[in-house]
Design an enzyme around this catalytic site. Structure first.
Site, mmCIF file in Angstrom:
data_model
loop_
_atom_site.group_PDB
_atom_site.id
_atom_site.type_symbol
_atom_site.label_atom_id
_atom_site.label_comp_id
_atom_site.label_asym_id
_atom_site.label_seq_id
_atom_site.Cartn_x
_atom_site.Cartn_y
_atom_site.Cartn_z
ATOM 1 N N GLU A 8 4.496 -0.898 1.876
ATOM 2 C CA GLU A 8 4.662 -0.948 0.423
ATOM 3 C C GLU A 8 4.583 -2.357 -0.151
ATOM 4 O O GLU A 8 4.450 -2.539 -1.343
ATOM 5 C CB GLU A 8 6.002 -0.337 -0.026
ATOM 6 C CG GLU A 8 6.184 1.123 0.293
ATOM 7 C CD GLU A 8 7.490 1.688 -0.257
ATOM 8 O OE1 GLU A 8 8.246 0.927 -0.914
ATOM 9 O OE2 GLU A 8 7.774 2.880 -0.043
ATOM 10 N N GLU A 10 0.835 -1.211 0.000
ATOM 11 C CA GLU A 10 0.000 0.000 0.000
ATOM 12 C C GLU A 10 0.869 1.260 0.000
ATOM 13 O O GLU A 10 2.027 1.249 0.359
ATOM 14 C CB GLU A 10 -0.942 0.014 1.210
ATOM 15 C CG GLU A 10 -0.380 -0.561 2.500
ATOM 16 C CD GLU A 10 0.843 0.138 3.035
ATOM 17 O OE1 GLU A 10 0.869 1.392 2.993
ATOM 18 O OE2 GLU A 10 1.767 -0.540 3.495
#
Length: 346
Positions: free
Chosen positions: A317, A174
């Protein structure tokens, strides 16, 4: 809503009979039973997922959901939301943390813009923008119920597309400044846990800012009164586009019987949301690492999953997934290539 309903209905159980066969093989490999620990657990779960004693991983894919959060306007983060756009662009240019580690792991990276507050010019980002940023959930919902469903179903569609393109191992990631606040709020809404145990410093808050973050989460959940028995209500009122999108990733992977890896805290909260929508989805999940964000302990309790790694990481991430891919592949090698005592005449 129809796609979400159909996806949830497709999620089945593990192949328990094949798991019994896999356990027998694991116990007879050239080693003391259980001596390879979590590698054996991973191999066993993979058999349950696919129904195959011997598996192959041909294509790995990390799906990153990106979206800005209106709650940043309430002073809960040390970075401006403009950073989200910049980070997303570095992913497709290949210089972000997850881009480097995905490349090292031989994994494809799909970056999806669900709600970045800006116009991304970089090629390679999948534009599925619902709108530019959610709203602040302090005195109103972060998004409408319809927007939450759209984000979940976008996650389903992106994942189905990746699987149709050959992906047989999925990772989650994300991007979104303020998303440790939305994740903490979602977890708080589901559990009512002590905020000290589930709210962390995110990108590096001061003591004063951390207390402000807790107050905002407490007030926002109190004002919106999300229904913990209705995951879509929780996501719409205090969540983010990225969390909702990742919820769809887990559901789609489970429905297609493809293993899916949780990264850290934020993607872990999305995994909790997916498990509330479809409890059986947890059977298809692997936890990559234990983030330094305190809420991961509660996530582990809810999902019953034990992380593979403890690396003091908190980047998010999808970086933890890239590292875990190598471990999952190692478990496959153990199952496929180790000999048994019968092979040496014992």
């Amino acid at each position: 809503m129809e796609l979400l309903k159909k996806t949830v209905e497709k999620i089945g159980d593990l192949h328990r009979d094949k798991m019994a066969e896999a356990q027998e093989r694991l116990d007879n490999l050239l080693k003391p039973p259980g001596s390879l620990g979590k590698l054996e657990n991973i191999a066993l779960q993979l058999t349950g997922i696919t129904g195959n004693l011997r598996n192959t991983i041909n294509k790995k894919c990390i799906i990153v959901m990106a979206g800005d959060n209106g709650i940043v306007n309430e002073g809960v983060t040390s970075f401006p939301k403009d950073v989200s756009l910049l980070v997303a662009e570095t992913m497709v240019s290949g210089i972000s943390g997850v881009a480097v580690l995905a490349r090292h792991a031989g994994a494809e990276l799909k970056v999806v813009d669900l709600g970045i507050d800006g116009d991304i010019k970089a090629e390679g980002i999948i534009n599925r923008k619902i709108r530019k940023s959610t709203s602040s959930f302090l005195n109103g919902p972060a998004m409408s119920r319809e927007e939450a469903i759209k984000a979940i179903e976008t996650g389903i569609e992106i994942t189905e597309s990746a699987i149709n393109e050959g992906a047989d191992l999925i990772g989650t990631g994300e991007v979104g400044i303020g998303n440790t606040s939305t994740s903490s709020a979602v977890l708080y809404a589901f559990t009512g846990a002590d905020l000290d145990t589930i709210v962390g410093r995110g990108a590096g808050l001061t003591d004063e800012a951390l207390e402000r973050k807790k107050d905002v989460i407490r007030q926002g959940v109190s004002f919106n009164k999300p229904d913990p028995s209705d995951p879509v209500d929780v996501l719409s009122k205090v969540g983010g586009f990225d969390i909702a999108g990742l919820t769809g990733v887990y559901l789609a992977a489970a429905a297609a019987r493809v293993p899916v890896v949780i990264d850290g805290f934020i993607s872990g909260v999305a995994a909790v949301a997916a498990s509330k929508l479809a409890p059986g989805a947890v059977n298809f999940m692997f936890a990559s690492h234990i983030s330094v964000e305190p809420g991961v302990v509660k996530i582990g309790e809810i999902l019953g999953l034990s992380p593979m790694l403890d690396m003091n990481m908190r980047l998010g991430e999808g970086t933890g997934c890239a590292l875990a891919f190598n471990i999952i592949e190692a478990a496959v090698k153990v199952m496929n290539e180790m000999g048994t005592f019968a092979d040496i005449g014992m």
